[in-house]
Design a protein around this motif. Structure first.
Motif, PDB file in Angstrom:
ATOM      1  N   SER A 265       0.840  -1.208   0.000  1.00 20.96           N
ATOM      2  CA  SER A 265       0.000   0.000   0.000  1.00 20.96           C
ATOM      3  C   SER A 265       0.869   1.249   0.000  1.00 20.96           C
ATOM      4  O   SER A 265       2.014   1.242   0.468  1.00 20.96           O
ATOM      5  CB  SER A 265      -0.931   0.026   1.205  1.00 20.96           C
ATOM      6  N   ASP A 266       0.306   2.330  -0.534  1.00 18.14           N
ATOM      7  CA  ASP A 266       0.905   3.665  -0.504  1.00 18.14           C
ATOM      8  C   ASP A 266      -0.208   4.659  -0.209  1.00 18.14           C
ATOM      9  O   ASP A 266      -1.382   4.408  -0.518  1.00 18.14           O
ATOM     10  CB  ASP A 266       1.559   4.023  -1.844  1.00 18.14           C
ATOM     11  N   SER A 267       0.165   5.800   0.331  1.00 12.87           N
ATOM     12  CA  SER A 267      -0.825   6.851   0.572  1.00 12.87           C
ATOM     13  C   SER A 267      -0.180   8.208   0.333  1.00 12.87           C
ATOM     14  O   SER A 267       1.041   8.351   0.417  1.00 12.87           O
ATOM     15  CB  SER A 267      -1.367   6.774   2.000  1.00 12.87           C
ATOM     16  N   ARG A 268      -1.018   9.179   0.044  1.00 12.02           N
ATOM     17  CA  ARG A 268      -0.512  10.547  -0.138  1.00 12.02           C
ATOM     18  C   ARG A 268      -1.629  11.534   0.151  1.00 12.02           C
ATOM     19  O   ARG A 268      -2.824  11.225  -0.005  1.00 12.02           O
ATOM     20  CB  ARG A 268       0.032  10.760  -1.550  1.00 12.02           C
ATOM     21  N   PHE A 269      -1.199  12.708   0.581  1.00 13.72           N
ATOM     22  CA  PHE A 269      -2.096  13.840   0.806  1.00 13.72           C
ATOM     23  C   PHE A 269      -1.502  15.027   0.057  1.00 13.72           C
ATOM     24  O   PHE A 269      -0.299  15.285   0.159  1.00 13.72           O
ATOM     25  CB  PHE A 269      -2.217  14.154   2.299  1.00 13.72           C
ATOM     26  N   THR A 270      -2.326  15.709  -0.685  1.00 14.64           N
ATOM     27  CA  THR A 270      -1.807  16.826  -1.459  1.00 14.64           C
ATOM     28  C   THR A 270      -2.883  17.895  -1.607  1.00 14.64           C
ATOM     29  O   THR A 270      -4.065  17.663  -1.333  1.00 14.64           O
ATOM     30  CB  THR A 270      -1.322  16.353  -2.843  1.00 14.64           C
ATOM     31  N   ALA A 271      -2.437  19.055  -2.045  1.00 12.52           N
ATOM     32  CA  ALA A 271      -3.354  20.176  -2.267  1.00 12.52           C
ATOM     33  C   ALA A 271      -2.845  20.980  -3.450  1.00 12.52           C
ATOM     34  O   ALA A 271      -1.666  20.918  -3.820  1.00 12.52           O
ATOM     35  CB  ALA A 271      -3.455  21.047  -1.017  1.00 12.52           C
ATOM     36  N   GLY A 272      -3.721  21.728  -4.033  1.00 12.85           N
ATOM     37  CA  GLY A 272      -3.356  22.557  -5.171  1.00 12.85           C
ATOM     38  C   GLY A 272      -4.360  23.674  -5.356  1.00 12.85           C
ATOM     39  O   GLY A 272      -5.275  23.865  -4.534  1.00 12.85           O
ATOM     40  N   LEU A 273      -4.199  24.379  -6.456  1.00 14.88           N
ATOM     41  CA  LEU A 273      -5.019  25.569  -6.669  1.00 14.88           C
ATOM     42  C   LEU A 273      -5.232  25.791  -8.153  1.00 14.88           C
ATOM     43  O   LEU A 273      -4.312  25.655  -8.957  1.00 14.88           O
ATOM     44  CB  LEU A 273      -4.308  26.795  -6.075  1.00 14.88           C
ATOM     45  N   ASP A 274      -6.461  26.119  -8.512  1.00 16.80           N
ATOM     46  CA  ASP A 274      -6.793  26.605  -9.847  1.00 16.80           C
ATOM     47  C   ASP A 274      -7.382  27.999  -9.693  1.00 16.80           C
ATOM     48  O   ASP A 274      -8.136  28.256  -8.747  1.00 16.80           O
ATOM     49  CB  ASP A 274      -7.813  25.706 -10.541  1.00 16.80           C
ATOM     50  N   ALA A 275      -7.036  28.883 -10.607  1.00 15.21           N
ATOM     51  CA  ALA A 275      -7.563  30.250 -10.550  1.00 15.21           C
ATOM     52  C   ALA A 275      -7.859  30.743 -11.950  1.00 15.21           C
ATOM     53  O   ALA A 275      -7.190  30.367 -12.915  1.00 15.21           O
ATOM     54  CB  ALA A 275      -6.570  31.177  -9.863  1.00 15.21           C
ATOM     55  N   LYS A 276      -8.885  31.565 -12.048  1.00 19.73           N
ATOM     56  CA  LYS A 276      -9.276  32.202 -13.307  1.00 19.73           C
ATOM     57  C   LYS A 276      -9.368  33.694 -13.026  1.00 19.73           C
ATOM     58  O   LYS A 276     -10.233  34.138 -12.255  1.00 19.73           O
ATOM     59  CB  LYS A 276     -10.599  31.631 -13.807  1.00 19.73           C
ATOM     60  N   ILE A 277      -8.490  34.456 -13.660  1.00 19.65           N
ATOM     61  CA  ILE A 277      -8.371  35.884 -13.365  1.00 19.65           C
ATOM     62  C   ILE A 277      -8.634  36.675 -14.633  1.00 19.65           C
ATOM     63  O   ILE A 277      -7.938  36.496 -15.642  1.00 19.65           O
ATOM     64  CB  ILE A 277      -6.959  36.221 -12.821  1.00 19.65           C
ATOM     65  N   GLY A 278      -9.628  37.529 -14.601  1.00 20.97           N
ATOM     66  CA  GLY A 278      -9.925  38.373 -15.745  1.00 20.97           C
ATOM     67  C   GLY A 278      -8.978  39.568 -15.793  1.00 20.97           C
ATOM     68  O   GLY A 278      -9.110  40.498 -15.000  1.00 20.97           O
TER      69      GLY A 278
END
Length: 875
Positions: A265-278
């Motif tokens: 078994s393996d495990s991971r925790f991650t985070a990220g970001l998407d942005a839309k800027i006019g």
């Protein structure tokens, strides 16, 4: 001489057709005039017609049937009203139906377009080429697409935030929408004029009706819109959306004793970001940091014995959205200067060495971040810039002594794409350009890669006579730079094969540190209006053209001519709703002038009066020469080929529908053949539940499948064999939609390939017309199998002259995805995903039943469980 006469046929045919097309009078352009409403008095989006604000504007109606009987009155009429305030556009539809209890309300995920629906298209740029489409089904399911290239591209990955409700009453059904102006793009004129179109699908009759009538085979879609007027004082809205995500994932698999990287078994925790800027109302910056695409379907199973890379469609949302802006296909459906799957690709290096015991290598390169600046200005400029950086990737290695180390398998890489187009001549013409760059930070063990790669191109299109006729073209230039080893590797790759022994125009130069090539296309034709369409064109790819660092190029060194003619029947008769018949021809050459290929094809389709349909086609290939079959050996000739196909399906609106298909190919002297069988079923027992099953089986034997190259008395023996290859795959999809915002989807596909060899032979005269002169079979006393190795005593002196491995192959794969998707507020989602996978090699001597039992059912799959949550902030 006969071939030259055949080559000229398309020119005479096109000349004849140019006077055959029947013209119809273009419908008058319709106009709807809206008015403003104070924000506090705006309609409440509840699917009801009880808001006083709607009384301030008039209904517009007069929909006209578009399909199947263009220009006639529809079975049921439709009408709409449009209002706006300083932040939103409001639309309401009244869809009349004399039998409201028969309105079809099928549920699906977003962009499902099931059952009865109504749609509005808005060309807020008023450029006659691009538009925003909003669709609402009677069940309340939303669909949205960005329209480009005058309706030739509909991008369903565009997911704006908007609000809608429906209701059913005694007169039919009502659809009400609120579209934030921030989701549209428009200029800052005091009084705006937008393009406007509306489509209704009347499901029971499979009927489409339009507010603005459009002729059959019109030269475009957006250019035929009516007008929306009365928009005064609108202020462009700058879009600002931020969408962070968090993800938790666990992988489980069979433990491998002794392997420290496969402990179960393996495990991971991650985070990220998407942005839309006019940046402006016209131009948007999309940013992604550490993106994850764990909820995306896996690629389908595939095997390629010809040595070429397999092309897979892009599925990752960040790269799919607005992909049309960056598209630069120039010499076929796949050849393109930008192929986004190069970003985040599987590592290209290997950590295996002579003392390696175990390796843990990443599946994909990590995308540290990517930014995409794109949009279209009111002045007609389309702009797209994409920048991305992928990380250095290392494989963990344990050697036979138990020592651990890291080996770099992918360098730090920067990718850049810039695309621009400018409309002019009253939007009837455009000229554009593209530039791509790949730059790598290389270390010693990765010097087989290019240091950098650049490509650029110019393209144009001009339409005239109300866009009925067009001429278009493109030109491409590429340059790759690297070490002598890297450039030599590129010259010898399957894309180029400069080592071909009979090629007088190319040769391997091991001192080169760069390659520069060109490509392009030119085409002229009639694309709309009347019952005939046709084109004539050509494309080329020079020997040194190389695009595969950031683009996709299957094969260089080709010049191709093509011609296509299509005849349409759009007026329904007593037995069909519409039909099409086409004729296609192409011929190809390499840059030495060798005439390699010519093909003639006829194809067509019929949509019957009961909504069943048939697709059919047949082709003749009297000349087939291939430069790549012998992997650097001489040009190879295949026997002439004939093929035909027939597919037919039942009415797809019914709860149960099916498609059956067959493809047949035969080459003379039984050089090769193909039998492909397909059958699919789609069943919708409930409005919320749909099931589909596709089964495919293929037999593709050949007497001359490439096997190996060996040295025999100072000459190269090109060894081939008769292969009996079979492929079996089944794809199952189950969609259960609890409501428009909550759905459960399952996707599963087992894939089995088996190839068994016999009757080995070697190339004698590779371009002989007679197959028996082309190859020479080994005698029973010349070749013998010892374990997994064939030994050849060609001169029968009792000594083995050369050997090659047993090429038999069985490949087994099973992939599945179970995804629960909940859009808990507009634009914000939670995904629960369970994926399973098995990939491995089977025993080619077994039958399919044994392979399924031993390599699929008896194997423990790898499981992936993940939960991903996003939240969309609209600021």
């Amino acid at each position: 001489m006969k071939s030259n006469q055949l080559f000229l046929l398309p020119f005479f045919f096109l000349g004849f057709l140019s006077i055959q097309s029947q013209e119809s009078e273009k419908p008058d352009k319709k106009t709807y005039t809206t008015t403003a409403v104070a924000h506090e008095n705006a309609p409440v989006i509840d699917g009801l017609l009880n808001d006083a604000a709607w009384e301030t504007v008039e209904w517009s109606s007069g929909y006209v049937e578009n399909q199947p009987d263009n220009g006639t009155d529809p079975t049921e009429q439709t009408k709409f009203k449009i209002l706006y305030d300083d932040k939103n556009l409001y639309v309401v539809f009244r869809c009349y139906d004399s039998e409201p209890d028969k309105i079809v309300k099928r549920l699906s995920r977003r962009d499902g377009f099931e059952g009865d629906w109504v749609e509005i298209n808005i060309d807020s740029y008023n450029d006659d080429r691009t538009g925003f489409s909003f669709t609402l089904t009677a069940a309340g399911v939303k669909g949205d697409e960005f329209i480009s290239n005058n309706g030739n591209n509909w991008d369903s990955s565009w997911n704006p935030i908007w609000y809608a409700k429906t209701s059913i009453d005694a007169e039919g059904w009502v659809a009400e929408m609120r579209i934030p102006l921030s989701q549209l793009r428009f200029g800052n004129e005091q009084e705006q004029v937008w393009g406007l179109q509306s489509t209704r699908r009347y499901f029971r009759n499979e009927e489409r009706s339009l507010w603005q009538p459009v002729l059959p085979n019109s030269p475009g879609w957006v250019s035929e819109f009516g007008e929306l007027r009365g928009l005064k004082g609108l202020k462009p809205q700058k879009q600002l959306e931020i969408q962070p995500y968090g993800l938790a994932q666990v992988d489980t698999y069979e433990k491998e004793p002794g392997n420290p990287f496969r402990d179960g078994s393996d495990s991971r925790f991650t985070a990220g970001l998407d942005a839309k800027i006019g940046i402006t109302n016209d131009l948007t910056l999309d940013v992604t940091i550490n993106p994850d695409f764990g909820q995306v379907d896996a690629d389908p199973g595939a095997i390629a014995l010809d040595g070429f890379e397999i092309f897979f469609q892009e599925r990752r949302p960040f790269f799919v959205e607005n992909k049309n802006i960056f598209d630069y296909s120039f010499a076929g459906n796949q050849d393109n200067l930008f192929f986004s799957r190069r970003i985040g690709r599987s590592p290209q290096g290997s950590a295996f060495g002579p003392t390696t015991a175990y390796v843990d290598s990443p599946d994909n390169s990590t995308i540290l971040g990517a930014a995409k600046f794109s949009g279209k200005t009111k002045d007609g400029w389309s702009v797209g810039v994409l920048e991305s950086v992928t990380a250095k990737e290392y494989a963990d290695v344990v050697d036979v002594n138990g020592d651990e180390s890291e080996v770099q398998v992918e360098p730090l890489t920067n990718y850049l794409v810039g695309r621009v187009q400018k409309d002019f001549n009253d939007r009837n013409s455009f000229i554009g350009g593209i530039f791509t760059a790949t730059n790598r930070s290389l270390e010693d063990n990765l010097m087989f890669l290019h240091d950098n790669a650049y490509s650029g191109g110019l393209d144009f299109k001009h339409n005239w006579q109300e866009r009925k006729y067009y001429v278009e073209g493109s030109a491409v230039l590429s340059q790759v730079n690297g070490s002598e080893a890297a450039i030599t590797r590129t010259q010898r790759s399957i894309v180029h094969l400069f080592q071909r022994e009979d090629a007088g125009h190319v040769s391997v130069d091991e001192t080169k540190t760069s390659l520069t090539g060109t490509g392009g296309r030119f085409e002229i034709g009639r694309g709309g209006g009347g019952n005939w369409q046709y084109n004539l064109g050509g494309n080329w790819r020079s020997p040194e053209l190389e695009l595969n660092d950031l683009g996709f190029l299957r094969q260089a060194d080709e010049i191709r001519q093509y011609a296509n003619v299509r005849r349409f029947w759009n007026k329904p008769t007593s037995w069909f709703r519409r039909a099409r018949l086409g004729f296609n021809q192409f011929s190809s050459y390499d840059f030495e002038g060798n005439f390699n290929r010519i093909q003639y094809e006829i194809n067509g389709n019929v949509n019957y009066i009961n909504n069943w349909w048939t697709d059919f086609g047949a082709a003749h290939k009297p000349r087939i020469f291939v430069n790549t079959t012998l992997r650097g050996g001489p040009r190879w000739r295949y026997s002439d080929e004939n093929f035909w196909y027939l597919f037919s399906g039942t009415d797809e609106r019914k709860k149960l529908s099916m498609v059956v298909g067959y493809v047949n190919s035969r080459a003379s002297q039984d050089n090769f053949s193909l039998d492909r069988y397909e059958i699919s079923f789609r069943y919708q027992p409930l409005n919320a539940l749909s099931l589909s099953l596709l089964a495919e089986y293929e037999q593709n034997p050949s007497k001359t499948q490439y096997v190996s190259q060996q040295n025999f008395n100072g000459t190269t023996r090109y060894i081939m064999g008769a292969i009996d290859q079979e492929t079996l795959s089944t794809t199952l999809r189950i969609n259960y939609t609890i409501n428009p915002n909550l759905s459960v989807q399952y996707y599963g596909q087992p894939f089995i390939f088996r190839g068994r060899f016999s009757d080995f032979n070697y190339v004698n005269n590779p371009i002989a017309e007679d197959l028996n002169e082309r190859v020479t079979l080994y005698g029973a006393n010349q070749i013998a199998l010892d374990g997994n190795t064939y030994h050849v005593d060609e001169d029968l002196d009792g000594i083995t002259d050369y050997s090659f491995g047993k090429p038999d192959l069985a490949f087994v794969q099973y992939r599945s995805n179970l995804v629960v998707r909940w859009e808990y507020i507009p634009g914000s989602e939670i995904f629960l995903v369970w994926s399973q996978g098995i990939t491995g090699l089977g025993e080619a001597s077994n039958d399919f039943d044994t392979i399924i039992d031993n390599q699929l059912l008896s194997e423990r799959p790898q499981n992936t469980f993940l939960i991903k949550a996003t939240y969309r902030f609209v600021l």
